[in-house]
Write a protein that holds these residues in place. Structure first.
Motif, short mmCIF file in Angstrom:
data_model
loop_
_atom_site.label_atom_id
_atom_site.label_comp_id
_atom_site.label_asym_id
_atom_site.label_seq_id
_atom_site.Cartn_x
_atom_site.Cartn_y
_atom_site.Cartn_z
N PHE A 1 -7.10 10.11 -0.50
CA PHE A 1 -7.03 9.04 0.43
C PHE A 1 -8.73 8.95 0.88
O PHE A 1 -9.39 9.91 0.82
N ASP B 1 -10.01 5.06 -2.77
CA ASP B 1 -10.43 3.76 -2.20
C ASP B 1 -11.87 3.60 -2.47
O ASP B 1 -12.66 4.56 -2.71
N ALA C 1 -11.11 2.60 -6.58
CA ALA C 1 -10.95 1.69 -5.44
C ALA C 1 -9.50 0.94 -5.72
O ALA C 1 -9.28 0.40 -6.66
N GLN C 2 -8.85 0.53 -4.62
CA GLN C 2 -7.67 -0.28 -4.63
C GLN C 2 -8.17 -1.82 -4.43
O GLN C 2 -9.45 -1.84 -3.91
N ASP D 1 0.85 -1.22 0.00
CA ASP D 1 0.05 0.05 0.02
C ASP D 1 0.79 1.20 -0.14
O ASP D 1 0.67 2.24 -0.89
#
Length: 637
Positions: A127, A153, A172-173, A24
């Motif tokens: 974020f 995210d 999104a991750q 990350d």
């Protein structure tokens, strides 16, 4: 996490033989074995693309971030994505980026103050932390419903907000994949160490991203900008009308005055072909001025108009310059032959054949293009979509799958026509402008070169802007057509006006003087000034054939003083026939050398066969229209 505080911890673990990977967020300087996670620059680019998709018109934006290296990489990705979109205008405000310093409550307060104090269109938090404070996030979004929020995210709480309309888009991750790949990498490192092998795995192992955008069941009405020409086409009609009127005017002028000597000398048949060729070339503006906005438009009509454009352009261009080439080639042949006292016969077919070959080659190539890969009218989507990923702008144009082979052949043929016409114009540079227009052809070619050097790159640059492309193309056609017409015909009309103010005898004299001056120029160019003895023989022969006292003339010729540069008549070139005849007082005798043939042929004779029926100079039936009387010698001789 911030890299600096964690670096000593990672380095201590490595010193104790513990394999370390990061996920990350990364710190390449720590010595870790691998980084597993999102390409953060790529994630930032996707945030920017989602914002463009939602608001393609652009606006002012602020980035919400902090000092973590992964978030800073996302900032750069957002900027790169928004700046490279030429179709949108996004401006980052001076207060951006805002640093939340890892405090989500403080972050929401910063965003509220920034919106109140600035004209903000969108905020892009790189974020997802602020959305974890559910009530505070809801209050912020409800207070500023006009502001677009696109957030990094896509955790469940964020997806819930998306479903409730509290965020416009998410990128999104895949954290599960990050964790799974991290554990696999640690096992691989340990296994390699136990086997005594080098513990080496890829330095970066990337994961994918997901985009989430809220799409309503009933989408708003879409207004697509199809970039039709609209009223701009009337400008094209006006330009074509100017070309057509000018071409027809010059064509009519040539026909009406075709019997006038100065027009005959310019070969009116070829002047007419130039005017017709320019009219064809200018007619290409008409099919260019139509698109698919007409009520009666069909695909067949659009395809037909597309293919008509190159036919008119190339056929008209070839006809124009092939006529100029044939005209100059003909007059060059005649005058060059006369300077050598040779007979040459030029029939109409001799001149038409080279022009017909050039036209046939163009027609064959155009037929090949028409039947194999014709131009068709197509509509192409432009970049940029609305909030629901729908195309908002298109443009229409004439296209084919592979036009380059045909364009290359046509370009080669027509550039070749220009080259040979230029060469003939260069060869005719010493011929008087009554018969050839090398200077004016050169002016036309230079003007066309300038227009092409400016216009062709512009056509490439504005290909996706139909109005700019149409305006550039029609202007190029208009300028080329008008330059050719004006530089070829206006000097002819001025010369015509000068001649009409003179008597018929004076007009004859001007033409005769032009012929003599041209022949002398050509002799100087070729280094063939003639042989005095040979010329004396020709003069004697001519005089014996046409006088009542040949022996007396012969005696006077023998007694005539030798001509030199000091001769009191400087207009008479030394060693010329006119010089000998002029010295015996028969100036009119030289003028009677100027005669024409009948039946559309031009003849030049061998010097040893000069008789009263054959004496001719290299002039065509267009140059001289009546024979001058062959009279006896003057009494003073």
């Amino acid at each position: 996490l911030r890299a600096e505080p964690m670096r000593p911890v990672i380095q201590n673990a490595i010193a104790k033989g513990i394999p370390v990977v990061t996920f990350d967020s990364d710190d390449p300087e720590s010595g870790r074995a691998s980084y597993i996670g999102t390409d953060n620059f790529f994630l930032g680019e996707q945030l920017g693309k989602v914002l463009i998709q939602i608001q393609p018109q652009g606006g002012n934006y602020i980035i919400m971030s902090d000092k973590s290296p992964n978030l800073m990489a996302r900032e750069q990705g957002v900027r790169a994505s928004l700046q490279q979109e030429a179709k949108t205008v996004w401006n980052e405000l001076n207060v951006s980026p805002l640093d939340g310093m890892g405090n989500y409550t403080y972050t929401i307060g910063l965003m509220r103050d920034a919106i109140r104090n600035n004209n903000v269109t969108a905020i892009v938090p790189v974020f997802g932390g602020p959305m974890f404070l559910g009530d505070l996030w809801t209050e912020l979004v409800d207070e500023f419903p006009e502001v677009i929020f696109v957030v990094a995210d896509g955790l469940q709480v964020q997806l819930d907000f998306l479903a409730r309309g509290k965020v416009a888009g998410l990128v999104a991750q895949l954290p599960y994949n990050m964790g799974s790949m991290s554990m696999d990498s640690l096992f691989s490192l340990k296994a390699l160490a136990l086997a005594g092998q080098e513990a080496k795995i890829p330095d970066f192992q990337g994961t994918n991203v997901l985009e989430h955008v809220m799409v309503p069941l009933v989408l708003p009405e879409l207004a697509v900008n199809e970039n039709h020409l609209g009223d701009l086409r009337y400008v094209g009609f006006a330009l074509f009308g100017t070309i057509a009127f000018t071409s027809l005017f010059f064509l009519g002028w040539t026909f009406i005055n075709r019997s006038v000597r100065v027009v005959q000398a310019a070969q009116p048949g070829f002047l007419a072909l130039v005017a017709v060729g320019v009219l064809f070339m200018g007619s290409a503006i008409l099919p260019l001025s139509f698109d698919d906005s007409a009520p009666d438009y069909t695909q067949e009509i659009g395809d037909f108009r597309c293919m008509v454009i190159p036919w008119m352009l190339f056929f008209g261009f070839t006809l124009t310059f092939a006529a100029l080439f044939a005209k100059l080639w003909r007059i060059n042949r005649l005058f060059q032959s006369s300077s050598r006292f040779k007979r040459v016969t030029l029939k109409a077919t001799d001149v038409i054949i080279p022009m017909a070959i050039l036209l046939t080659a163009n027609v064959a190539t155009l037929l090949w293009w028409t039947f194999v890969d014709p131009l068709t009218y197509r509509r192409i989507d432009l970049e940029g979509t609305d909030a629901w990923n729908r195309v908002i702008a298109t443009f229409g144009g004439c296209m084919s799958d592979n036009p380059w082979p045909y364009s290359f052949v046509l370009g080669f043929l027509n550039v070749g026509v220009m080259v040979v016409a230029s060469w003939q114009a260069y060869r005719a540079r010493r011929i008087k402008s009554e018969f050839a227009e090398s200077k004016f052809v050169a002016m036309a070619l230079v003007s066309m070169l300038q227009v092409s050097l400016i216009g062709l790159p512009l056509l490439v640059l504005v290909r996706e802007d139909p109005k700019a492309w149409y305006w550039t193309m029609t202007l190029m056609i208009f300028i080329i057509c008008m330059v050719v017409l004006l530089v070829i015909f206006i000097p002819k009309m001025m010369r015509f006006r000068e001649h009409m103010l003179r008597s018929v005898k004076s007009q004859h004299q001007i033409i005769a003087d032009s012929i003599r001056q041209t022949q002398n120029n050509l002799k100087e160019t070729q280094g063939e000034r003639g042989n005095e003895t040979s010329l004396q023989k020709r003069a004697v022969h001519w005089a014996h054939s046409h006088s009542r006292a040949p022996s007396y003339i012969g005696a006077n010729l023998q007694a005539a003083p030798e001509l030199s540069s000091d001769d009191p008549n400087p207009s008479v070139p030394p060693g010329s026939i006119k010089g000998y005849l002029g010295h015996i007082g028969n100036e009119a005798a030289f003028e009677s050398l100027t005669a024409v043939t009948e039946g559309g042929e031009s003849s030049l004779m061998e010097s040893e066969e000069m008789t009263s029926q054959e004496i001719r100079t290299p002039v065509t039936s267009e140059i001289m229209s009546q024979e001058m009387d062959l009279k006896g010698l003057d009494d003073n001789v």
